[in-house]
Design a protein around this motif. Structure first.
Motif, PDB file in Angstrom:
ATOM      1  N   VAL A 147      53.834  46.233  51.645  1.00 33.65           N
ATOM      2  CA  VAL A 147      53.751  44.934  50.978  1.00 33.65           C
ATOM      3  C   VAL A 147      54.123  45.149  49.508  1.00 33.65           C
ATOM      4  O   VAL A 147      53.526  45.984  48.821  1.00 33.65           O
ATOM      5  CB  VAL A 147      52.345  44.340  51.131  1.00 33.65           C
ATOM      6  N   GLU A 148      55.126  44.434  49.060  1.00 32.48           N
ATOM      7  CA  GLU A 148      55.795  44.720  47.782  1.00 32.48           C
ATOM      8  C   GLU A 148      54.870  44.990  46.587  1.00 32.48           C
ATOM      9  O   GLU A 148      55.101  45.916  45.826  1.00 32.48           O
ATOM     10  CB  GLU A 148      56.768  43.580  47.455  1.00 32.48           C
ATOM     11  N   HIS A 149      53.816  44.172  46.463  1.00 28.95           N
ATOM     12  CA  HIS A 149      53.000  44.322  45.251  1.00 28.95           C
ATOM     13  C   HIS A 149      52.023  45.494  45.325  1.00 28.95           C
ATOM     14  O   HIS A 149      51.397  45.854  44.336  1.00 28.95           O
ATOM     15  CB  HIS A 149      52.272  43.018  44.938  1.00 28.95           C
ATOM     16  N   ARG A 184      48.440  27.692  56.063  1.00 30.06           N
ATOM     17  CA  ARG A 184      48.943  28.968  55.532  1.00 30.06           C
ATOM     18  C   ARG A 184      49.035  30.067  56.604  1.00 30.06           C
ATOM     19  O   ARG A 184      49.939  30.878  56.596  1.00 30.06           O
ATOM     20  CB  ARG A 184      48.015  29.417  54.395  1.00 30.06           C
ATOM     21  N   ASP A 205      58.764  36.186  44.018  1.00 25.45           N
ATOM     22  CA  ASP A 205      57.555  36.106  44.829  1.00 25.45           C
ATOM     23  C   ASP A 205      56.414  35.774  43.880  1.00 25.45           C
ATOM     24  O   ASP A 205      56.290  36.401  42.828  1.00 25.45           O
ATOM     25  CB  ASP A 205      57.262  37.437  45.531  1.00 25.45           C
ATOM     26  N   SER A 247      46.961  42.722  53.031  1.00 25.43           N
ATOM     27  CA  SER A 247      47.722  41.948  52.027  1.00 25.43           C
ATOM     28  C   SER A 247      47.828  42.647  50.677  1.00 25.43           C
ATOM     29  O   SER A 247      47.204  43.677  50.430  1.00 25.43           O
ATOM     30  CB  SER A 247      47.130  40.553  51.800  1.00 25.43           C
ATOM     31  N   CYS A 248      48.613  42.020  49.786  1.00 21.80           N
ATOM     32  CA  CYS A 248      48.805  42.563  48.449  1.00 21.80           C
ATOM     33  C   CYS A 248      47.560  42.400  47.599  1.00 21.80           C
ATOM     34  O   CYS A 248      47.466  42.954  46.514  1.00 21.80           O
ATOM     35  CB  CYS A 248      50.008  41.902  47.777  1.00 21.80           C
ATOM     36  N   CYS A 251      49.280  36.825  56.658  1.00 26.93           N
ATOM     37  CA  CYS A 251      48.937  36.266  55.345  1.00 26.93           C
ATOM     38  C   CYS A 251      49.652  34.953  55.095  1.00 26.93           C
ATOM     39  O   CYS A 251      49.097  34.014  54.557  1.00 26.93           O
ATOM     40  CB  CYS A 251      49.266  37.262  54.234  1.00 26.93           C
ATOM     41  N   LEU A 252      50.923  34.884  55.504  1.00 24.60           N
ATOM     42  CA  LEU A 252      51.658  33.633  55.333  1.00 24.60           C
ATOM     43  C   LEU A 252      52.033  33.037  56.690  1.00 24.60           C
ATOM     44  O   LEU A 252      53.037  32.341  56.818  1.00 24.60           O
ATOM     45  CB  LEU A 252      52.901  33.821  54.439  1.00 24.60           C
ATOM     46  N   ASN A 256      45.017  35.982  49.626  1.00 25.36           N
ATOM     47  CA  ASN A 256      44.808  35.286  48.355  1.00 25.36           C
ATOM     48  C   ASN A 256      44.975  33.774  48.406  1.00 25.36           C
ATOM     49  O   ASN A 256      44.793  33.096  47.415  1.00 25.36           O
ATOM     50  CB  ASN A 256      45.790  35.852  47.320  1.00 25.36           C
ATOM     51  N   HIS A 279      53.295  36.297  43.756  1.00 25.57           N
ATOM     52  CA  HIS A 279      52.259  37.266  43.394  1.00 25.57           C
ATOM     53  C   HIS A 279      52.779  38.474  42.609  1.00 25.57           C
ATOM     54  O   HIS A 279      52.079  39.480  42.461  1.00 25.57           O
ATOM     55  CB  HIS A 279      51.478  37.687  44.639  1.00 25.57           C
TER      56      HIS A 279
HETATM   57  S1  SF4 Z   1      50.570  37.005  49.293  1.00 24.03           S
HETATM   58 FE1  SF4 Z   1      50.742  37.602  51.411  1.00 24.03          FE
HETATM   59  S2  SF4 Z   1      52.844  37.029  51.911  1.00 24.03           S
HETATM   60 FE2  SF4 Z   1      52.751  37.135  49.703  1.00 24.03          FE
HETATM   61  S3  SF4 Z   1      53.341  39.237  49.162  1.00 24.03           S
HETATM   62 FE3  SF4 Z   1      51.117  39.189  49.347  1.00 24.03          FE
HETATM   63  S4  SF4 Z   1      50.734  39.827  51.445  1.00 24.03           S
HETATM   64 FE4  SF4 Z   1      52.849  39.203  51.334  1.00 24.03          FE
END
Ligand code: SF4
Lengths: 428, 170
Positions: free
Chosen positions: A102-104, A396, A123, A307-308, A371-372, A390, A125
């Protein structure tokens, strides 16, 4: 003139001595991020612009994390668009299945974002990196496209709200609870267009993973960014997570910028955290926080830990501490998603995965997934989930008639055991 | 260049309309604006895309477009044929995305008094909204000069194209 850390980072990247709230800048970025959802639009826009090459192949990160491993043929096509673009432009920081997370959670872990950087991401976040004293903010696909062309982004210097946390954190209360209580106090529009600067004695002692959770959710208060001044905890993290992929290039220069003592804030908020218990946000807004004892009748069809916001190793350790030797409720599907490959491996080494599987939970490969409402745990009509994510907006996590509650990982693990929203004290 | 006088019928929404409601995440693997438009607002109003005529206007309360950074949201709104979004306030990423892709938006304080199906005429240059049905005029705050530049160029890509060659500050 005295300035905030945010103003100092922005001034530095706009090539100016100082900047003031309200001013527009055409600022240099240290890293531009896109994912499998937002990059295809950006790449299309990039191509339409007629640009032949990207501004710097080291300063772009493309991460396939949202609907990846591909949930359907269209998502596979989107990932392919990223893959082809990355190959064509020799983008070093392209993260496909096997490397991605997850990118973050991924970019800080790889050392791609460091104190004093200016980072934009398509994105919302992207604000997470503020935990490392980075000015980082979410933008759109066209912004990303133009950043890939020019290496710059237009920004309006935000005003800053200062949040000071004092007192003693109760057991089980962490970064996620601090930010949920804060959003409950100021509302989902409370930090509209503003930078949120988190400080005070509680923050000084807060571990890095908790800082990530806090800055991650600045956007849920409408904030442009969340930021914490760098300190020993920051520098230790940076030392332990050095960039080995594009060293000396991406964000190499660690800076130690702080807010001046008499910097101007649009608002100053002070909290005594000693009386705060764990926080649970009810559908359909992250600000809808209610005392947990009022929620103990809420039955859960699903619990998601990942999740992030809370898919890092310390989150998994907390969850495993509660689930160890216990079983999740048979009516509550429990899905655990380590946020990155490194976290997954670490969880395996520490024996956490075994605890999860033995408890009756499933462990997924890193992805944004549920998450989404993408895949790996989407809800149908009438279903209720508690998640360490989050955002709990209408629809969602799947069907528009489903419900999402947000909490920290200890509450999520305890709730999985009970099959309803539960305080960790109930199962320990 | 954007059309600077817009006319259409109102579709009214409340506060905190988020990007998941504007376009649900399950459609984010679409990129075509028309295809996205077909699912615009369907969480809140399932028949929305069928009821909208080209030029119609979305009017909402506070914090329109909160949530994710997905540009699919303003793209879907544009794709379904909506000419302008008027709200008391916008979430910041939606706001910049709309400007970046050339979807006109206006902040107007009195959106509470605007009703579903009202007929509006909007002058983007003056930031003026005329409610033809109710015979009222609302004034929005003028955009800062930088943003006017983006609006005049119909978005960021064109703005960048016309930058002085060596980049630098504008
Ligand atoms: S909020 Fe959810 S969908 Fe968005 S980057 Fe974080 S884990 Fe992925």
């Amino acid at each position: 003139m005295p300035h905030t850390i945010t103003e100092k980072i922005l001034a530095l990247h706009a090539g100016k001595k100082e900047v003031y709230p309200g001013e527009f800048l055409w600022a240099k970025v240290d890293l531009a991020l896109g994912n499998d959802i937002t990059s295809p639009l950006a790449i299309e826009e990039f191509q339409k612009s007629g640009a032949k090459k990207v501004f710097d192949a080291n300063k772009i990160a493309l991460v396939c994390d949202h609907f990846i491993p591909a949930k359907d043929a269209r998502s596979a096509k989107n990932a392919k668009i990223l893959r082809d673009f990355a190959a064509k432009h020799r983008i070093k920081n392209f993260y496909d299945t096997g490397l991605m997370g997850v990118e973050h959670a991924l970019l800080p872990e790889l050392g791609l974002v460091v104190s004093g950087n200016l980072v934009i991401g398509a994105d919302s976040h992207t604000c997470t990196y503020g935990a490392l004293a980075v000015f980082s903010t979410g933008v759109g696909s066209t912004d990303l496209a133009m950043a890939m062309v020019t290496g710059r982004v237009w920004l309006r210097v935000p005003k800053t709200i200062k949040f000071i946390y004092r007192g003693k954190l109760s057991k089980w209360v962490g970064g996620k609870d601090l930010i949920l209580h804060t959003i409950a106090d100021i509302g989902v529009e409370g930090a509209h267009y503003k930078a949120m600067e988190f400080c005070g004695p509680v923050i000084k002692k807060l571990p890095m993973d908790d800082r990530f959770s806090m800055c991650n959710m600045a956007i849920e208060a409408g904030g442009k960014s969340g930021i914490i001044e760098p300190d020993e905890i920051t520098f230790r993290y940076l030392k332990e997570h050095q960039n080995t992929r594009t060293p000396e290039k991406t964000g190499a220069q660690v800076r130690n910028l702080t807010s001046d003592k008499d910097a101007k804030y649009s608002q100053i908020k002070e909290y005594d955290v000693s009386k705060w218990d764990v926080a649970v946000a009810c559908p359909h807004l992250p600000s809808n926080v209610k005392p947990i004892h009022e929620l103990k009748n809420i039955k859960l069809d699903q619990v998601v830990i990942g999740s992030c916001t809370n898919g890092r190793i310390s989150d998994l350790r907390i969850a495993a501490g509660i689930l160890k030797g216990k079983k999740v409720n048979r009516t509550t599907r429990t899905i655990i998603i380590p946020a990155t490959q490194r976290i997954y491996l670490e969880a395996a080494k520490q024996g956490l995965l075994e605890i999860f599987v033995k408890s009756g939970a499933v462990v997924s490969t890193p992805t944004c997934g549920p998450c989404l409402g993408g895949h790996c745990g989407v809800l149908t009509e009438g279903e209720v989930s508690l998640a360490t994510t989050n955002r709990n907006f209408l629809g969602r996590m799947g069907d528009p008639k489903s419900f999402v509650y947000l909490s920290n990982p200890s509450v999520a693990a305890a709730s999985a055991i009970k099959g309803r929203i539960a305080h960790p004290e109930e199962v320990i | 260049m954007n059309n600077l006088i817009l006319k259409g019928k109102v579709f009214k929404f409340g506060n905190d309309v988020n990007t998941d409601e504007i376009i649900a995440a399950r459609y984010l693997n679409l990129t075509d604006s028309k295809e996205l438009g077909a699912h615009c607002m369907e969480t809140l109003e399932p028949e929305f895309s069928k009821k909208v005529s080209p030029g119609d206007i979305i009017v909402a309360g506070r914090n329109f477009g909160c949530g994710s950074s997905r540009e699919h949201a303003p793209v879907a709104i544009k794709g379904v044929g909506v000419s302008c979004v008027i709200a008391q306030s916008f979430a910041r990423i939606f706001y910049r995305n709309a400007l970046n892709i050339g979807l006109p938006i206006l902040e107007v304080e009195e959106t509470n008094s605007i009703k579903n199906n009202d007929e509006l005429e909007i002058n983007l240059v003056k930031g003026q909204v005329k409610n033809i049905t109710q015979n009222k005029i609302y004034q929005s705050e003028a955009f800062p000069e930088f943003m006017q530049g983006l609006i005049k160029k119909s978005g960021l890509s064109n703005w960048v194209k016309d930058l002085p060659r060596k980049g630098g500050k504008k």
